[in-house]
Scaffold this active site. Sequence first.
Site, PDB file in Angstrom:
ATOM      1  CG  ASP A  74      -2.079   0.977   1.096  1.00  0.00           C
ATOM      2  OD1 ASP A  74      -3.231   0.530   0.981  1.00  0.00           O
ATOM      3  OD2 ASP A  74      -1.820   2.205   1.093  1.00  0.00           O
ATOM      4  CG  HIS A  84      -8.633  -2.978  -2.408  1.00  0.00           C
ATOM      5  ND1 HIS A  84      -9.580  -2.297  -3.140  1.00  0.00           N
ATOM      6  CD2 HIS A  84      -8.466  -2.274  -1.270  1.00  0.00           C
ATOM      7  CE1 HIS A  84      -9.970  -1.225  -2.475  1.00  0.00           C
ATOM      8  NE2 HIS A  84      -9.314  -1.191  -1.319  1.00  0.00           N
TER       9      HIS A  84
END
Length: 113
Positions: free
Chosen positions: A30, A99
């Site tokens: 991320d 996700h």
Amino acid sequence: MQDCLFCKIVAGSIPSTKVYEDDMVLAFRDISPQAPTHILVIPKIHIESMTDVNEKNVGAVEQIMRVIPVIAKEQNLDNGFRVVTNVGEDGRQSVKHLHFHILGGKQLSGTMG
Ligand code: AMP
């Protein structure tokens, strides 16, 4: 999907720090980590969110479920971790491509909502 950020990451037109890839699944770090280890696991095909999982595309989600423990092991998350998928507006989903967040590397907060 042309305007989807994560489809562009799958296509390689936007860079990512990959930690796992197979023919159905991609996992990458991320960009704005919320924990020492923060990885996103996505299907390569465009599925908007859990709401859009169906008989035709559930295979990709099944593969994600197989892959998450493999990534957790590779990332040394032996003491535990959290898996989160945000859905829609109330779930504060900001990227409209399914996700799963893997969060770990420390003891996480006890609050979920
Ligand atoms: P969500 O809020 O559940 O939709 O999560 C979207 C996540 O995507 C957020 O944690 C963002 O930090 C992350 N993100 C956005 N753009 C990128 C990018 N280019 N590369 C990696 N992660 C990203």
